[in-house]
Design a protein around this motif. Structure first.
Motif, PDB file in Angstrom:
ATOM      1  N   VAL A 152       0.820  -1.222   0.000  1.00  0.00           N
ATOM      2  CA  VAL A 152       0.000   0.000   0.000  1.00  0.00           C
ATOM      3  C   VAL A 152       0.853   1.271   0.000  1.00  0.00           C
ATOM      4  O   VAL A 152       0.318   2.378   0.053  1.00  0.00           O
ATOM      5  N   GLY A 153       2.157   1.136  -0.070  1.00  0.00           N
ATOM      6  CA  GLY A 153       3.020   2.312  -0.152  1.00  0.00           C
ATOM      7  C   GLY A 153       2.998   3.130   1.119  1.00  0.00           C
ATOM      8  O   GLY A 153       2.742   4.336   1.096  1.00  0.00           O
ATOM      9  N   ALA A 154       3.234   2.452   2.244  1.00  0.00           N
ATOM     10  CA  ALA A 154       3.198   3.148   3.535  1.00  0.00           C
ATOM     11  C   ALA A 154       4.464   2.806   4.306  1.00  0.00           C
ATOM     12  O   ALA A 154       5.267   1.977   3.890  1.00  0.00           O
ATOM     13  N   LYS A 155       4.643   3.476   5.451  1.00  0.00           N
ATOM     14  CA  LYS A 155       5.716   3.057   6.350  1.00  0.00           C
ATOM     15  C   LYS A 155       5.184   1.892   7.176  1.00  0.00           C
ATOM     16  O   LYS A 155       3.986   1.865   7.493  1.00  0.00           O
ATOM     17  N   PRO A 156       6.039   0.966   7.555  1.00  0.00           N
ATOM     18  CA  PRO A 156       5.558  -0.214   8.287  1.00  0.00           C
ATOM     19  C   PRO A 156       4.699   0.150   9.503  1.00  0.00           C
ATOM     20  O   PRO A 156       3.696  -0.510   9.767  1.00  0.00           O
ATOM     21  N   GLU A 157       5.069   1.220  10.211  1.00  0.00           N
ATOM     22  CA  GLU A 157       4.297   1.565  11.421  1.00  0.00           C
ATOM     23  C   GLU A 157       2.929   2.172  11.086  1.00  0.00           C
ATOM     24  O   GLU A 157       2.085   2.333  11.959  1.00  0.00           O
ATOM     25  N   GLU A 158       2.716   2.497   9.807  1.00  0.00           N
ATOM     26  CA  GLU A 158       1.423   3.081   9.421  1.00  0.00           C
ATOM     27  C   GLU A 158       0.359   2.022   9.110  1.00  0.00           C
ATOM     28  O   GLU A 158      -0.788   2.370   8.875  1.00  0.00           O
ATOM     29  N   VAL A 159       0.746   0.757   9.055  1.00  0.00           N
ATOM     30  CA  VAL A 159      -0.260  -0.267   8.721  1.00  0.00           C
ATOM     31  C   VAL A 159      -0.425  -1.249   9.868  1.00  0.00           C
ATOM     32  O   VAL A 159       0.490  -1.499  10.655  1.00  0.00           O
ATOM     33  N   THR A 160      -1.631  -1.776   9.952  1.00  0.00           N
ATOM     34  CA  THR A 160      -1.890  -2.852  10.884  1.00  0.00           C
ATOM     35  C   THR A 160      -3.000  -3.722  10.326  1.00  0.00           C
ATOM     36  O   THR A 160      -3.599  -3.383   9.301  1.00  0.00           O
ATOM     37  N   VAL A 161      -3.267  -4.833  10.986  1.00  0.00           N
ATOM     38  CA  VAL A 161      -4.372  -5.695  10.570  1.00  0.00           C
ATOM     39  C   VAL A 161      -5.255  -5.956  11.791  1.00  0.00           C
ATOM     40  O   VAL A 161      -4.759  -6.201  12.886  1.00  0.00           O
ATOM     41  N   MET A 162      -6.549  -5.876  11.569  1.00  0.00           N
ATOM     42  CA  MET A 162      -7.487  -6.080  12.678  1.00  0.00           C
ATOM     43  C   MET A 162      -8.918  -6.194  12.147  1.00  0.00           C
ATOM     44  O   MET A 162      -9.226  -5.728  11.052  1.00  0.00           O
ATOM     45  N   ASN A 197       1.480   6.802   1.786  1.00  0.00           N
ATOM     46  CA  ASN A 197       2.287   7.744   2.554  1.00  0.00           C
ATOM     47  C   ASN A 197       2.638   8.975   1.731  1.00  0.00           C
ATOM     48  O   ASN A 197       2.389  10.106   2.157  1.00  0.00           O
ATOM     49  N   SER A 198       3.153   8.783   0.524  1.00  0.00           N
ATOM     50  CA  SER A 198       3.565   9.986  -0.211  1.00  0.00           C
ATOM     51  C   SER A 198       2.356  10.750  -0.762  1.00  0.00           C
ATOM     52  O   SER A 198       2.453  11.947  -1.019  1.00  0.00           O
ATOM     53  N   TRP A 199       1.219  10.100  -0.897  1.00  0.00           N
ATOM     54  CA  TRP A 199       0.001  10.816  -1.284  1.00  0.00           C
ATOM     55  C   TRP A 199      -0.620  11.524  -0.079  1.00  0.00           C
ATOM     56  O   TRP A 199      -1.650  12.192  -0.218  1.00  0.00           O
ATOM     57  N   ASN A 200      -0.045  11.291   1.091  1.00  0.00           N
ATOM     58  CA  ASN A 200      -0.469  12.012   2.287  1.00  0.00           C
ATOM     59  C   ASN A 200      -1.889  11.645   2.753  1.00  0.00           C
ATOM     60  O   ASN A 200      -2.549  12.420   3.450  1.00  0.00           O
ATOM     61  N   VAL A 201      -2.362  10.480   2.345  1.00  0.00           N
ATOM     62  CA  VAL A 201      -3.708  10.022   2.731  1.00  0.00           C
ATOM     63  C   VAL A 201      -3.823   9.991   4.253  1.00  0.00           C
ATOM     64  O   VAL A 201      -2.879   9.630   4.954  1.00  0.00           O
ATOM     65  N   ASP A 202      -4.985  10.402   4.787  1.00  0.00           N
ATOM     66  CA  ASP A 202      -5.156  10.409   6.238  1.00  0.00           C
ATOM     67  C   ASP A 202      -5.360   9.004   6.801  1.00  0.00           C
ATOM     68  O   ASP A 202      -4.718   8.622   7.769  1.00  0.00           O
ATOM     69  N   PHE A 203      -6.298   8.283   6.203  1.00  0.00           N
ATOM     70  CA  PHE A 203      -6.552   6.917   6.692  1.00  0.00           C
ATOM     71  C   PHE A 203      -7.131   6.072   5.557  1.00  0.00           C
ATOM     72  O   PHE A 203      -7.662   6.602   4.578  1.00  0.00           O
ATOM     73  N   ALA A 204      -7.031   4.763   5.709  1.00  0.00           N
ATOM     74  CA  ALA A 204      -7.592   3.856   4.709  1.00  0.00           C
ATOM     75  C   ALA A 204      -7.777   2.486   5.344  1.00  0.00           C
ATOM     76  O   ALA A 204      -7.163   2.186   6.373  1.00  0.00           O
ATOM     77  N   ALA A 205      -8.645   1.701   4.736  1.00  0.00           N
ATOM     78  CA  ALA A 205      -8.808   0.313   5.174  1.00  0.00           C
ATOM     79  C   ALA A 205      -9.194  -0.533   3.970  1.00  0.00           C
ATOM     80  O   ALA A 205      -9.702  -0.016   2.976  1.00  0.00           O
ATOM     81  N   TRP A 206      -8.960  -1.815   4.070  1.00  0.00           N
ATOM     82  CA  TRP A 206      -9.268  -2.721   2.960  1.00  0.00           C
ATOM     83  C   TRP A 206      -9.516  -4.115   3.529  1.00  0.00           C
ATOM     84  O   TRP A 206      -9.130  -4.414   4.657  1.00  0.00           O
ATOM     85  N   CYS A 207     -10.167  -4.942   2.730  1.00  0.00           N
ATOM     86  CA  CYS A 207     -10.337  -6.325   3.167  1.00  0.00           C
ATOM     87  C   CYS A 207      -9.250  -7.161   2.507  1.00  0.00           C
ATOM     88  O   CYS A 207      -8.594  -6.716   1.569  1.00  0.00           O
ATOM     89  N   ALA A 229      -8.862  -2.112  -4.214  1.00  0.00           N
ATOM     90  CA  ALA A 229      -7.590  -1.533  -4.647  1.00  0.00           C
ATOM     91  C   ALA A 229      -6.391  -2.310  -4.105  1.00  0.00           C
ATOM     92  O   ALA A 229      -5.410  -2.524  -4.813  1.00  0.00           O
ATOM     93  N   ALA A 230      -6.475  -2.757  -2.865  1.00  0.00           N
ATOM     94  CA  ALA A 230      -5.327  -3.431  -2.245  1.00  0.00           C
ATOM     95  C   ALA A 230      -5.012  -4.730  -2.984  1.00  0.00           C
ATOM     96  O   ALA A 230      -5.882  -5.571  -3.190  1.00  0.00           O
ATOM     97  N   GLY A 231      -3.777  -4.863  -3.390  1.00  0.00           N
ATOM     98  CA  GLY A 231      -3.370  -6.055  -4.130  1.00  0.00           C
ATOM     99  C   GLY A 231      -3.759  -5.988  -5.594  1.00  0.00           C
ATOM    100  O   GLY A 231      -3.546  -6.940  -6.336  1.00  0.00           O
ATOM    101  N   ASN A 232      -4.327  -4.861  -6.008  1.00  0.00           N
ATOM    102  CA  ASN A 232      -4.783  -4.696  -7.390  1.00  0.00           C
ATOM    103  C   ASN A 232      -4.056  -3.535  -8.055  1.00  0.00           C
ATOM    104  O   ASN A 232      -3.529  -3.680  -9.151  1.00  0.00           O
ATOM    105  N   ILE A 233      -4.019  -2.387  -7.396  1.00  0.00           N
ATOM    106  CA  ILE A 233      -3.386  -1.216  -8.017  1.00  0.00           C
ATOM    107  C   ILE A 233      -2.159  -0.776  -7.216  1.00  0.00           C
ATOM    108  O   ILE A 233      -1.973  -1.157  -6.058  1.00  0.00           O
ATOM    109  N   SER A 234      -1.369   0.049  -7.856  1.00  0.00           N
ATOM    110  CA  SER A 234      -0.192   0.601  -7.203  1.00  0.00           C
ATOM    111  C   SER A 234      -0.646   1.710  -6.247  1.00  0.00           C
ATOM    112  O   SER A 234      -1.343   2.630  -6.654  1.00  0.00           O
ATOM    113  N   LEU A 235      -0.251   1.602  -4.996  1.00  0.00           N
ATOM    114  CA  LEU A 235      -0.682   2.587  -3.996  1.00  0.00           C
ATOM    115  C   LEU A 235       0.541   3.237  -3.350  1.00  0.00           C
ATOM    116  O   LEU A 235       1.555   2.579  -3.129  1.00  0.00           O
ATOM    117  N   GLU A 236       0.411   4.517  -3.050  1.00  0.00           N
ATOM    118  CA  GLU A 236       1.484   5.262  -2.371  1.00  0.00           C
ATOM    119  C   GLU A 236       0.860   6.089  -1.249  1.00  0.00           C
ATOM    120  O   GLU A 236       0.911   7.327  -1.258  1.00  0.00           O
TER     121      GLU A 236
END
Ligand SMILES: *Cc1c(COP(=O)(O)O)cnc(C)c1O
Length: 431
Positions: free
Chosen positions: A92-102, A231-241, A222-229
């Motif tokens: 998803v183009g993030a820093k490791p600390e920016e993602v989690t699973v839950m 962190n650099s797109w400055n997105v506030d938050f996101a989630a996916w299945c 989108a996750a696992g389908n498209i190229s995501l960035e």
């Protein structure tokens, strides 16, 4: 590239396809003993063959270690989610600390909105797109009511353009500008589930933030389908299945991204649980909450290991292949599907119109609108081993997932579409 709608040509593309052999890593449903052509990876990805091994390992460690499995064994459960950070951050183009699973996706969207939708008298509007996935619509509507507001006064919906089948970035940007400081939140799907349209996440995020709104994305398609960035797109938050393009099994766990800008922000409101508490003090069972300073600070419950393990097994596969090669094949095979449908369209009386916008506004999905007989055509495909997705009133959605779809599959679909129209035409005459 000049495509041809012939079996030989499709087989030639298969021979050139480096991912072709990867199909054998997946389990396909069968019809009359024959492997199905699976076009529903946008709804539920196929099961990788190695998933079972990973699930068995957890069952074994539960059996052998019982409660000690939380902290002992090869993969202690209490920190299992940390293994996801590197591979998932890459996807998803993030820093490791920016993602989690839950949790699962809809639950996570509510939890994230608890933090990121904080309406005030002046700033309370939400902007979303037409025909968002139903769960997202219900989530927004109920969030608004939960804040004591009326969805009619709050939710602004960007419609399809006049021709009917695209959500224009320009329309979104104009609306953002118009709403200005009344806009609290822009919340949309990164890939529109019905149209298959890829949204301009970067541009829309920038525009929303420029008027002071928070911008979040549902990345289910989108996750696992498209190229995501993210962190650099400055997105506030996101989630996916994880169970669509990421092949992690029905109802499996959801991924979450929270921008690092909020990790240390003491003013963040959230709905908390003990697993979001700092690891160091979690088991001191203190009466007050001290959030982990990462996306993990949004966790609530201890981790559903059995639902996480298939996700991890799948991520290893993504890591091995890499998004770039998946995307390269995705674009070619989706274009081939579009071409084949168009070829069939030329020679059949039923109009088959691909309503998904053209590349680069598309990814791994083609939605085909049928002028008539859509349902009967869909059933003919199904009867002949093609698993796709039907949407009222007259649309079939197909996803030629690069991991497990061959060009020959696409050629076969074209043949079956043509056959279906011919057979149904005969039926009409009989009637
Ligand atoms: C599939 C999908 C969901 C499903 O949510 P769950 O909570 O996992 O059932 C939600 N939103 C979108 C956009 C989807 O495509």
């Amino acid at each position: 590239m000049n495509f041809k709608n012939t079996l030989l040509f499709a087989q030639k593309l298969d021979r050139q396809d480096k991912l072709n052999a990867f199909q054998s890593n997946f389990i396909f449903p069968k019809k009359r003993g024959e492997k199905c052509i699976y076009m529903a990876g946008h709804s539920l990805g196929l099961q990788p063959k190695n998933t079972k091994k990973y699930v068995d390992e957890v069952l074994d460690s539960w059996g052998e270690l019982a409660v000690d499995g939380h902290f002992k064994g090869d993969n202690p459960w209490s920190t299992y989610h940390e293994k996801f950070k590197e591979p998932l951050a890459k996807i998803v183009g993030a820093k490791p600390e920016e993602v989690t699973v839950m949790n699962t996706l809809s639950v996570n969207l509510h939890l994230l909105l608890a933090s990121f939708y904080r309406p005030t008298v002046k700033r309370f509007k939400i902007l979303c797109e037409e025909k968002a996935f139903p769960s997202d619509q219900y989530i927004l509507e109920s969030q608004v009511k939960w804040h004591g507001l009326d969805p009619k006064d709050v939710i602004e919906v960007i419609p399809y353009n006049e021709e009917g089948f695209e959500i224009r970035t320009e329309t979104i940007l104009n609306k953002i500008e118009e709403l200005g400081d009344s806009l609290a939140l822009v919340f949309m799907g990164g890939v529109h589930y019905y149209l298959g349209q890829v949204m301009d996440i970067e541009k829309i995020t920038k525009a929303g933030q420029a008027v002071g709104a928070k911008v979040g994305w549902d990345l289910a398609h989108a996750a696992g389908n498209i190229s995501l960035e993210l962190n650099s797109w400055n997105v506030d938050f996101a989630a996916w299945c994880s169970y669509k393009y990421m092949n992690s099994g029905p109802g499996s766990i959801s991924g979450v991204y929270v921008s690092e800008r909020y990790h240390q922000d003491a003013s963040m409101i959230r709905l908390a649980g003990w697993w979001g508490n700092k690891k160091e003090t979690r088991f001191l069972m203190k009466p007050y909450f001290e959030p982990e300073t990462s996306a993990d600070g949004w966790q609530l419950s201890n981790i559903p290991i059995l639902s996480m393990v298939p996700y991890y097994a799948s991520l290893l596969m993504f890591d091995k292949v890499g998004m770039e090669s998946l995307i390269r094949k995705r674009d070619k095979i989706t274009a081939y599907l579009d071409f084949v449908v168009e070829e069939v369209n030329k020679v059949t009386p039923v109009e088959m119109r691909v309503i998904t916008p053209k590349y680069p506004k598309r990814a791994c999905q083609i939605s085909i609108f049928f002028s008539e007989d859509g349902r009967a055509i869909f059933e003919y495909l199904e009867e002949n081993g093609v698993i796709a997705d039907w949407r009222e009133p007259n649309v079939i959605r197909m996803a030629p997932v690069p991991f497990y779809t061959s060009y020959e599959d696409i050629y076969r679909i074209g043949t079956l579409l043509k056959e279906a129209v011919d057979k149904i035409a005969v039926r009409h005459e009989v009637w």
